[in-house]
Design a protein around this motif. Structure first.
Motif, PDB file in Angstrom:
ATOM      1  N   VAL A 378       0.842  -1.197   0.000  1.00  0.00           N
ATOM      2  CA  VAL A 378       0.000   0.000   0.000  1.00  0.00           C
ATOM      3  C   VAL A 378       0.878   1.248   0.000  1.00  0.00           C
ATOM      4  O   VAL A 378       0.629   2.211  -0.738  1.00  0.00           O
ATOM      5  N   THR A 379       1.932   1.221   0.817  1.00  0.00           N
ATOM      6  CA  THR A 379       2.832   2.372   0.890  1.00  0.00           C
ATOM      7  C   THR A 379       3.494   2.650  -0.449  1.00  0.00           C
ATOM      8  O   THR A 379       3.514   3.786  -0.926  1.00  0.00           O
ATOM      9  N   THR A 380       4.036   1.615  -1.059  1.00  0.00           N
ATOM     10  CA  THR A 380       4.803   1.836  -2.285  1.00  0.00           C
ATOM     11  C   THR A 380       3.903   2.144  -3.480  1.00  0.00           C
ATOM     12  O   THR A 380       4.272   2.934  -4.347  1.00  0.00           O
ATOM     13  N   GLU A 381       2.694   1.530  -3.529  1.00  0.00           N
ATOM     14  CA  GLU A 381       1.827   1.762  -4.677  1.00  0.00           C
ATOM     15  C   GLU A 381       1.010   3.038  -4.525  1.00  0.00           C
ATOM     16  O   GLU A 381       0.912   3.831  -5.467  1.00  0.00           O
ATOM     17  N   ALA A 382       0.427   3.269  -3.353  1.00  0.00           N
ATOM     18  CA  ALA A 382      -0.308   4.521  -3.141  1.00  0.00           C
ATOM     19  C   ALA A 382       0.655   5.697  -3.131  1.00  0.00           C
ATOM     20  O   ALA A 382       0.306   6.806  -3.556  1.00  0.00           O
ATOM     21  N   GLY A 383       1.883   5.474  -2.652  1.00  0.00           N
ATOM     22  CA  GLY A 383       2.874   6.544  -2.641  1.00  0.00           C
ATOM     23  C   GLY A 383       3.373   6.928  -4.018  1.00  0.00           C
ATOM     24  O   GLY A 383       3.950   8.003  -4.194  1.00  0.00           O
ATOM     25  N   ARG A 384       3.165   6.053  -5.010  1.00  0.00           N
ATOM     26  CA  ARG A 384       3.560   6.364  -6.390  1.00  0.00           C
ATOM     27  C   ARG A 384       2.554   7.281  -7.069  1.00  0.00           C
ATOM     28  O   ARG A 384       2.870   7.934  -8.079  1.00  0.00           O
ATOM     29  N   GLN A 385       1.336   7.319  -6.551  1.00  0.00           N
ATOM     30  CA  GLN A 385       0.281   8.123  -7.175  1.00  0.00           C
ATOM     31  C   GLN A 385       0.680   9.599  -7.211  1.00  0.00           C
ATOM     32  O   GLN A 385       1.425  10.057  -6.346  1.00  0.00           O
ATOM     33  N   PRO A 386       0.205  10.322  -8.200  1.00  0.00           N
ATOM     34  CA  PRO A 386      -0.829   9.980  -9.184  1.00  0.00           C
ATOM     35  C   PRO A 386      -0.293   9.311 -10.451  1.00  0.00           C
ATOM     36  O   PRO A 386      -0.939   9.382 -11.505  1.00  0.00           O
ATOM     37  N   TRP A 387       0.876   8.692 -10.375  1.00  0.00           N
ATOM     38  CA  TRP A 387       1.504   8.071 -11.540  1.00  0.00           C
ATOM     39  C   TRP A 387       1.337   6.558 -11.488  1.00  0.00           C
ATOM     40  O   TRP A 387       1.495   5.951 -10.445  1.00  0.00           O
ATOM     41  N   VAL A 388       1.075   5.954 -12.656  1.00  0.00           N
ATOM     42  CA  VAL A 388       1.148   4.505 -12.751  1.00  0.00           C
ATOM     43  C   VAL A 388       2.528   4.099 -13.255  1.00  0.00           C
ATOM     44  O   VAL A 388       3.079   3.080 -12.837  1.00  0.00           O
ATOM     45  N   VAL A 389       3.125   4.886 -14.148  1.00  0.00           N
ATOM     46  CA  VAL A 389       4.545   4.803 -14.483  1.00  0.00           C
ATOM     47  C   VAL A 389       5.135   6.142 -14.067  1.00  0.00           C
ATOM     48  O   VAL A 389       4.813   7.176 -14.654  1.00  0.00           O
ATOM     49  N   TYR A 390       5.970   6.123 -13.065  1.00  0.00           N
ATOM     50  CA  TYR A 390       6.349   7.341 -12.356  1.00  0.00           C
ATOM     51  C   TYR A 390       6.955   8.389 -13.298  1.00  0.00           C
ATOM     52  O   TYR A 390       7.945   8.148 -13.987  1.00  0.00           O
ATOM     53  N   GLY A 391       6.304   9.553 -13.333  1.00  0.00           N
ATOM     54  CA  GLY A 391       6.776  10.666 -14.144  1.00  0.00           C
ATOM     55  C   GLY A 391       6.438  10.578 -15.613  1.00  0.00           C
ATOM     56  O   GLY A 391       6.714  11.517 -16.360  1.00  0.00           O
ATOM     57  N   LEU A 392       5.816   9.464 -16.053  1.00  0.00           N
ATOM     58  CA  LEU A 392       5.541   9.274 -17.477  1.00  0.00           C
ATOM     59  C   LEU A 392       4.053   9.140 -17.794  1.00  0.00           C
ATOM     60  O   LEU A 392       3.571   9.720 -18.766  1.00  0.00           O
ATOM     61  N   LEU A 393       3.338   8.349 -17.008  1.00  0.00           N
ATOM     62  CA  LEU A 393       1.936   8.069 -17.307  1.00  0.00           C
ATOM     63  C   LEU A 393       1.118   8.186 -16.025  1.00  0.00           C
ATOM     64  O   LEU A 393       1.367   7.462 -15.060  1.00  0.00           O
ATOM     65  N   ARG A 394       0.145   9.086 -16.048  1.00  0.00           N
ATOM     66  CA  ARG A 394      -0.714   9.250 -14.882  1.00  0.00           C
ATOM     67  C   ARG A 394      -1.760   8.131 -14.836  1.00  0.00           C
ATOM     68  O   ARG A 394      -2.195   7.628 -15.876  1.00  0.00           O
ATOM     69  N   THR A 395      -2.170   7.796 -13.629  1.00  0.00           N
ATOM     70  CA  THR A 395      -3.111   6.696 -13.446  1.00  0.00           C
ATOM     71  C   THR A 395      -4.429   6.964 -14.155  1.00  0.00           C
ATOM     72  O   THR A 395      -5.022   6.058 -14.749  1.00  0.00           O
ATOM     73  N   LYS A 396      -4.887   8.194 -14.145  1.00  0.00           N
ATOM     74  CA  LYS A 396      -6.162   8.526 -14.781  1.00  0.00           C
ATOM     75  C   LYS A 396      -6.107   8.352 -16.295  1.00  0.00           C
ATOM     76  O   LYS A 396      -7.152   8.177 -16.939  1.00  0.00           O
ATOM     77  N   ASP A 397      -4.900   8.392 -16.875  1.00  0.00           N
ATOM     78  CA  ASP A 397      -4.747   8.201 -18.312  1.00  0.00           C
ATOM     79  C   ASP A 397      -4.536   6.732 -18.681  1.00  0.00           C
ATOM     80  O   ASP A 397      -4.464   6.398 -19.873  1.00  0.00           O
TER      81      ASP A 397
END
Length: 448
Positions: A378-397
């Motif tokens: 939870v820490t590592t995945e929620a902490g990555r938000q709002p990115w699904v690929v960090y700095g490249l692709l936002r989760t909403k996209d």
């Protein structure tokens, strides 16, 4: 459903399925290596207690392995059904990595699993031990590829972006991205600890019910040695992982710390407890220790930890979630170290198997390893938000274009099916553990 839109329902569904799934591989990774150790000890000493424990835990392993495979397949399908934007953008990297996992790990495990489970009387001792070691190796190789894929999403390297898609240009950099070594060690060690706590709790349960046999004592002893050695190592790995995260994902660290604002020239305190408020942009009721945040995270009393207010609002993780999920993980890790040290103290006084307070402590800590793994994810995945690929692709996209009704029905179906099917598997596994391993003498009688 309950006023939640399709995007958040898709996130909840994936979080539910991955949380259900990760429990089974975590136990499988640890038990596979444990079985290899048990069989190796039996071959060396011919102590029938080790053989008895092997047969006992191999049944539990088989149940976990089956449930892990099924839950993992379901989870993987969601990349195409619910997260088509992610698959289109990053599939050229994540697809091959997951394929390598199947080709090198799953086939290895599946190829030797039958020999391991059913070949004890059909093949020689050396070949059977080799099969057990190959299954254990397969679980570790599987961990390697899964963590390589997930770590690339955290710290992407070795790629270029062409026409809105990621194209790999250096597979070595893709696989061995900056966070991968720390996350691989952290997850693997966490799986070993979760399995040790699981085994130790099983032994404690039997000892509390006066089922005191040499095999049960060996279970508890081996589990406590594992905790004593590995839990402090995990703390060191966690510290190294934190420093790596500070370098590559500073917003995640700021959210974990609940740290909103830096005062010029003043070191960052460590907030032990509090209530991060994203709307008010502060942590309410903060219980702080001056300077300790800088000391732990920068190994310095002068350097400051980045503050959440230094990041744009749309780039901030939800501190309310990761602040407490991290503390659950860290707090349970400290209890693991305490349990290991308590076991050593009692062992020296020859009371390890008789102290009912200690045995109750070990029993209560049984699920702690799995809870810590879930809290860590939870820490590592929620902490990555709002990115699904960090700095490249936002989760909403990255989410597919589904409606709220569709996602509500699929989420409800997942919850009902998972709780019923895997609930039965969990119940069967608990029944096996309650039976306990037969003693070495009983095992020899059965063989005759």
């Amino acid at each position: 459903m309950f006023g939640v839109d399709a995007f958040h329902l898709a996130r909840i569904q994936f979080a539910f399925t991955v949380s259900f799934h990760i429990i089974f591989p975590a136990i499988t990774i640890g038990l596979a290596s444990y079985l290899a150790v048990l069989e190796g000890l039996w071959l060396k000493t011919r102590d029938e207690d080790y053989r008895s424990l092997y047969h006992f835990w191999s049944k539990v392993f088989a149940v976990n392995f089956g449930m892990g495979v099924v839950s993992g397949l379901v989870m993987a399908y969601q990349f195409g059904t619910n997260w088509s934007g992610f698959s289109q953008f990053a599939g050229s990297i994540t697809g091959p990595l997951l394929t390598y996992e199947v080709l090198t790990a799953f086939f290895l495990e599946a190829g030797f699993l039958g020999v391991m489970l059913f070949g004890w009387q059909r093949v020689g001792n050396g070949l059977h031990f080799f099969a057990t070691c190959m299954v254990a190796l397969g679980t570790l190789i599987s961990t390697f590829w899964i963590l390589a894929s997930n770590s690339w999403m955290q710290t992407p390297q070795g790629y270029i972006v062409q026409r809105g898609q990621v194209v790999p240009v250096n597979w070595f950099e893709v696989i061995f991205n900056p966070s991968f070594p720390y996350r691989l060690l952290h997850m693997t060690t966490g799986a070993f600890l979760a399995s040790a706590l699981f085994v130790g709790a099983s032994a404690a349960w039997h000892l509390l019910r006066r089922n005191d046999t040499p095999a049960i004592r060996k279970m508890l002893s081996m589990a406590m040695w594992m905790l004593l050695i590995v839990a402090p190592i995990q703390a060191v790995i966690g510290d190294m992982h934190g420093l790596n995260t500070l370098q590559y994902q500073p917003a995640k660290i700021a959210a974990i710390e609940g740290h909103w604002e830096n005062i010029p020239g003043q070191a960052t305190p460590l907030i032990l407890a509090g209530l991060p408020d994203m709307a008010a942009q502060k942590t309410r009721y903060a219980l702080e220790i001056p300077y300790l945040g800088s000391l732990i995270l920068t190994h310095s009393l002068q350097r400051q930890v980045p503050a959440l207010n230094s990041f744009a609002k749309e780039d901030r993780p939800n501190s309310t979630i990761v602040f407490w999920s991290f503390r659950v993980m860290a707090g349970l890790g400290m209890l693991m170290i305490l349990l290991g040290l308590s076991g050593l103290w009692l062992r020296r006084r020859q009371r390890l198997y008789r102290s009912r307070i200690f045995l109750r402590f070990a029993l209560l800590m049984g699920p702690a390893g799995l809870i810590a793994i879930l809290a860590g994810w939870v820490t590592t995945e929620a902490g990555r938000q709002p990115w699904v690929v960090y700095g490249l692709l936002r989760t909403k996209d990255a989410v597919s274009a589904h409606g709220s009704l569709h996602m509500s029905l699929s989420l409800l179906a997942f919850v009902l099916i998972y709780c019923s099917v895997f609930g039965v598997g969990y119940g069967y596994m608990m029944r096996l553990i309650r039976q306990g391993p037969p003693s070495g003498k009983e095992n020899m009688v059965e063989r005759k």
